[in-house]
Design a protein around this motif. Structure first.
Motif, PDB file in Angstrom:
ATOM      1  N   GLU A  49     -19.783   1.654  20.357  1.00 18.62           N
ATOM      2  CA  GLU A  49     -18.865   2.629  20.936  1.00 18.62           C
ATOM      3  C   GLU A  49     -19.600   3.846  21.493  1.00 18.62           C
ATOM      4  O   GLU A  49     -19.084   4.521  22.385  1.00 18.62           O
ATOM      5  CB  GLU A  49     -17.804   3.059  19.919  1.00 18.62           C
ATOM      6  CG  GLU A  49     -18.329   3.876  18.754  1.00 18.62           C
ATOM      7  CD  GLU A  49     -17.215   4.317  17.798  1.00 18.62           C
ATOM      8  OE1 GLU A  49     -16.038   3.971  18.029  1.00 18.62           O
ATOM      9  OE2 GLU A  49     -17.546   5.013  16.810  1.00 18.62           O
ATOM     10  N   HIS A  52     -20.238   3.247  25.051  1.00 19.08           N
ATOM     11  CA  HIS A  52     -18.990   3.388  25.794  1.00 19.08           C
ATOM     12  C   HIS A  52     -18.651   4.863  25.989  1.00 19.08           C
ATOM     13  O   HIS A  52     -18.166   5.256  27.062  1.00 19.08           O
ATOM     14  CB  HIS A  52     -17.867   2.666  25.059  1.00 19.08           C
ATOM     15  CG  HIS A  52     -17.946   1.176  25.162  1.00 19.08           C
ATOM     16  ND1 HIS A  52     -17.255   0.458  26.113  1.00 19.08           N
ATOM     17  CD2 HIS A  52     -18.651   0.267  24.442  1.00 19.08           C
ATOM     18  CE1 HIS A  52     -17.515  -0.834  25.970  1.00 19.08           C
ATOM     19  NE2 HIS A  52     -18.366  -0.971  24.958  1.00 19.08           N
ATOM     20  N   THR A 193     -13.739   1.578  27.753  1.00 21.26           N
ATOM     21  CA  THR A 193     -13.587   1.877  26.326  1.00 21.26           C
ATOM     22  C   THR A 193     -13.732   0.640  25.447  1.00 21.26           C
ATOM     23  O   THR A 193     -13.738  -0.489  25.927  1.00 21.26           O
ATOM     24  CB  THR A 193     -12.202   2.508  26.057  1.00 21.26           C
ATOM     25  OG1 THR A 193     -11.174   1.529  26.291  1.00 21.26           O
ATOM     26  CG2 THR A 193     -11.966   3.708  26.963  1.00 21.26           C
ATOM     27  N   THR A 194     -13.837   0.888  24.158  1.00 22.94           N
ATOM     28  CA  THR A 194     -13.806  -0.189  23.168  1.00 22.94           C
ATOM     29  C   THR A 194     -13.042   0.316  21.950  1.00 22.94           C
ATOM     30  O   THR A 194     -13.078   1.503  21.642  1.00 22.94           O
ATOM     31  CB  THR A 194     -15.216  -0.636  22.753  1.00 22.94           C
ATOM     32  OG1 THR A 194     -15.111  -1.740  21.837  1.00 22.94           O
ATOM     33  CG2 THR A 194     -15.981   0.479  22.062  1.00 22.94           C
TER      34      THR A 194
END
Length: 230
Positions: A49, A52, A193-194
């Motif tokens: 993340e 990201h 995004t994640t």
């Protein structure tokens, strides 16, 4: 759902690279804040993340993107997100506080965001906590945010001097579908995004976070733009 714009002001945005925090970036941008995202690399299982978050910060042309490396939460464990011996649940969100709760995480994050905000002269801290479509975390509730807000007011020079730093939690009482609809209206780059707790390049689609995200997109009437494992 957007509020009035705050021209010429700075905001620290706690940016994980996930759906909610990225929506907060879009909201802060829409309100006219100069963006100072703050990302924490705390040894989380889903450390992907952080990459990201960098992409999201670049998308919004953030003035400065601070990435804080900290190992303490990994050292103490106590969560499926910081202890590899604890499995990430895939059975859905229940009533109890889940094993994905990270003890003290948001308290630490907000404390450090308060320090950063005071140094750069920021007026606000944005955090994507939510009290409706959430996983039972005690540090995502309104009373927690209010308590930390008061601590920052009385414990900082800015607060003592009469210029308190406010904690903005614009998603607090929105459903995941409402969050996504507002994000789509603002052009939030959800494809960058994640949300998956497993930390793979493709989302698992089974963990609690993936389940909430997919449910939100379905209820909002949109297709989630990120890849999922087949």
């Amino acid at each position: 759902m957007s509020a009035g714009k705050e021209q010429g002001k700075k905001a620290v945005v706690i940016l994980s690279g996930g759906l909610d925090s990225t929506t907060c970036m879009g909201i802060a941008k829409d309100r006219g804040y100069e963006l100072y995202p703050l990302t924490f690399d705390y040894g989380q299982r889903h450390s992907v993340e952080v990459a990201h978050a960098r992409r999201v910060a670049a998308f919004y042309h953030a003035t400065v993107h601070q990435v804080v490396k900290m190992d303490f939460l990994r050292q103490i464990g106590g969560s499926a997100l910081t202890d590899d011996n604890v499995e990430v649940p895939t059975t859905g969100v229940g009533e109890d506080i889940p094993v994905t709760y990270v003890p003290g995480r948001n308290l630490l994050f907000l404390s450090m965001a308060g320090s950063y905000a005071e140094v750069i002269g920021a007026n606000a801290i944005f955090i994507g906590v939510n009290a409706l479509d959430y996983s039972g975390y005690p540090d995502c509730r309104p009373e927690f945010i209010a308590a930390v807000q008061e601590a920052i007011r009385v414990g900082t020079k800015a607060g003592v001097d009469g210029h308190p730093i406010t904690i903005e939690a614009p998603l607090m009482h929105w459903t995941k579908a409402e969050i996504i609809r507002e994000g789509m209206r603002l052009g939030v780059p959800y494809e960058l995004t994640t949300s998956c707790y497993q930390g793979g390049e493709e989302a698992c689609g089974k963990c609690d976070s993936c389940r909430l995200r997919l449910k939100g997109f379905a209820e909002a009437g949109y297709t989630d733009p990120i890849p999922y494992r087949k």
